[in-house]
Enzyme design. Structure first.
Site, mmCIF file in Angstrom:
data_model
loop_
_atom_site.group_PDB
_atom_site.id
_atom_site.type_symbol
_atom_site.label_atom_id
_atom_site.label_comp_id
_atom_site.label_asym_id
_atom_site.label_seq_id
_atom_site.Cartn_x
_atom_site.Cartn_y
_atom_site.Cartn_z
ATOM 1 N N SER A 119 -42.252 65.226 -53.619
ATOM 2 C CA SER A 119 -42.750 66.247 -52.692
ATOM 3 C C SER A 119 -41.798 66.678 -51.602
ATOM 4 O O SER A 119 -42.134 67.599 -50.847
ATOM 5 C CB SER A 119 -44.039 65.769 -52.052
ATOM 6 O OG SER A 119 -45.052 65.843 -53.002
ATOM 7 N N SER A 217 -52.794 68.489 -51.117
ATOM 8 C CA SER A 217 -53.036 68.902 -52.498
ATOM 9 C C SER A 217 -51.807 69.585 -53.088
ATOM 10 O O SER A 217 -51.280 70.560 -52.525
ATOM 11 C CB SER A 217 -54.222 69.868 -52.552
ATOM 12 O OG SER A 217 -54.346 70.418 -53.841
ATOM 13 N N ASN A 218 -51.369 69.070 -54.224
ATOM 14 C CA ASN A 218 -50.222 69.676 -54.906
ATOM 15 C C ASN A 218 -50.497 71.126 -55.299
ATOM 16 O O ASN A 218 -49.572 71.930 -55.400
ATOM 17 C CB ASN A 218 -49.859 68.854 -56.144
ATOM 18 C CG ASN A 218 -49.188 67.549 -55.767
ATOM 19 O OD1 ASN A 218 -48.179 67.544 -55.076
ATOM 20 N ND2 ASN A 218 -49.749 66.428 -56.207
ATOM 21 N N ASN A 386 -46.137 53.877 -57.938
ATOM 22 C CA ASN A 386 -47.426 53.215 -58.193
ATOM 23 C C ASN A 386 -47.367 51.761 -57.712
ATOM 24 O O ASN A 386 -47.884 50.849 -58.353
ATOM 25 C CB ASN A 386 -47.816 53.283 -59.675
ATOM 26 C CG ASN A 386 -49.304 53.033 -59.871
ATOM 27 O OD1 ASN A 386 -50.132 53.511 -59.097
ATOM 28 N ND2 ASN A 386 -49.661 52.243 -60.875
#
Ligand code: REY
Length: 432
Positions: A119, A217-218, A386
């Site tokens: 991002s 939000s992407n 993750n």
């Protein structure tokens, strides 16, 4: 869908602040609301960092290179195969590495290595879009639908709502990557159109009224990519190149979508499966088509610092547009984390404010931040994802680099501040 608890907390916090501030809060109003939201927090000011007692101002603090190394060691101890940090300041450049960039060859992490920045791409996309604003081709407070007729189900959603994550458009990646490895493998070689990604979002209920609350939000930055293409008639790759990469000489930065390789010296990325103890998945090669203008760029530490520093120094945007980009609202109730236009602000324990972005793409965590004057910059990365603990540990590089050896008295202790960006961020570490 299971909503991870940091997201639940954030949603509650955002709702609380929206109630207190009546919607979109400028930084000053946010600070005014802080005593209610976080009792005992020392007030910060919009105009500058908190004074730090003892010798020197925050601007003169040298990085604590031992603490930087320790933060990287904590990151590898938490499960990252490798990690690196690169700090640029008045005394030059310092780099630190731990672990490996390639598990199969055992090659050491390299501070020059390229990696997927996730991002942090959003800041590049924002700069392109704001240049179009500077050129009079797009207006921040116009409805998205006035440029892309019929795309969104609500004419009230503006361009600024996208850039501030206040559109209420659901983040399709939450469902896409609910199951980490199967989710990743199902998209790793896929090529999506922007419209397909927006369609996935619109199949889910919207999360807020337009403008009502911050909700990462992407989808917002997929629509930003569409606006760029619509206004310029060209793909985003050309615009990143022409407007940012070339003028700043960023030789390690690229947007190769839908290419899957990271060319040249690079770190391989290793995704942690959800099942504890299962082998890591080499996720280096992928289209990143699920993110595109929200997260598909490749760069390295030096280029990211050059970019962030040039941005805040006003080399890419007109002053009024840069001001708009740096005008922030809180992303949670800690009164330490904020979002402007495609840009985060973190207020560190020593009072120093840093601007930049975080990134998560399968196999890579990134932090790229700079001070308001652009004189001190840090880029750090770990080649895993993750793995929340690794991301939190990597976040420790910010305190080490920007708060350095300043005495831990005064505001820092008074606030009992422990900076753990991952812990309360909607997009970290679960997605972003
Ligand atoms: C999506 C999933 C990450 C990451 C994301 N990144 O939205 C954007 C960002 C571009 O904000 C994945 N998490 C992981 C899961 C969670 O699969 N079950 O950590 O690799 O940077």
């Amino acid at each position: 869908m299971r909503l991870p608890s940091p997201q639940r907390r954030l949603a509650a916090g955002a709702a609380l602040l929206a109630v207190i501030g009546g919607g979109l809060l400028p930084a000053t109003a946010a600070h005014a609301a802080a005593p209610t939201a976080t009792p005992g927090a020392a007030p910060a000011t919009a105009s500058g960092p908190l004074p730090v007692p003892g010798p020197g101002t925050p601007g003169q603090v040298a990085p604590d290179l031992e603490a930087l190394t320790q933060a990287l060691r904590n990151t590898t101890a938490a499960g990252a195969p490798g990690a690196m940090a690169r700090f640029t300041g008045p005394d030059g450049v310092s780099t630190r590495v731990e672990g490996v960039r390639d598990r199969s060859t055992g090659a050491a992490m390299d501070p020059k290595a390229r990696f997927r920045i996730g991002s942090v791409t959003k800041t590049f996309s924002t700069v392109v879009l704001l240049q179009l604003v500077d050129e009079g081709r797009i207006q921040l407070d116009k409805p998205v639908n006035s440029y892309l007729p019929g795309l969104l189900p609500d004419d009230r959603i503006t361009v600024r709502h996208l850039l501030t994550h206040r559109s209420g458009l659901a983040d399709y990646t939450n469902t896409m990557f609910e199951q980490t490895v199967p989710g990743f493998e199902s998209v790793r070689n896929k090529v999506f159109t922007y419209r397909e990604l927006v369609g996935l979002s619109l199949a889910e209920p919207r999360t807020t009224e337009p403008g009502a609350a911050y909700k990462y939000s992407n989808t917002n930055f997929v629509v930003v990519g569409m606006l760029i293409e619509e206004a310029t008639g060209k793909g985003v790759a050309k615009e990143y190149e022409r407007r940012i990469i070339k003028p700043l000489g960023l030789r390690n930065t690229s947007y190769v979508h839908p290419g899957t390789a990271i060319k040249g010296l690079h770190a391989n990325g290793y995704l942690h499966p959800d099942e504890e103890g299962a082998p890591l998945v080499d996720s280096t090669e992928q289209t990143v088509s699920w993110a595109q203008s929200a997260g598909a760029m490749i760069s390295n530490a030096a280029d990211l610092s050059t970019f962030m520093s040039a941005l805040v120094r006003g080399r890419l945007l007109r002053p009024a547009t840069l001001d708009a980009m740096l005008t922030v609202t809180p992303t949670d109730t800690t009164n330490t984390r904020f979002y402007g236009l495609g840009l985060r602000r973190y207020d560190l324990s020593c009072g120093t404010q840093v601007y930049g972005h975080t990134g998560t793409v399968q196999g890579f965590y990134t932090y790229a931040f700079t001070t308001r004057d652009g004189k001190r910059s840090l880029s750090s990365m770990a080649n895993t994802s993750n793995r929340g603990q690794a991301n939190t540990a990597l976040g420790g590089t910010l305190e080490a680099a920007f708060c350095g050896k300043a005495p831990a008295a005064g505001p820092a202790t008074a606030r009992g501040f422990a900076f753990a960006p991952a812990a309360a961020e909607a997009d970290l570490p679960e997605h972003g």
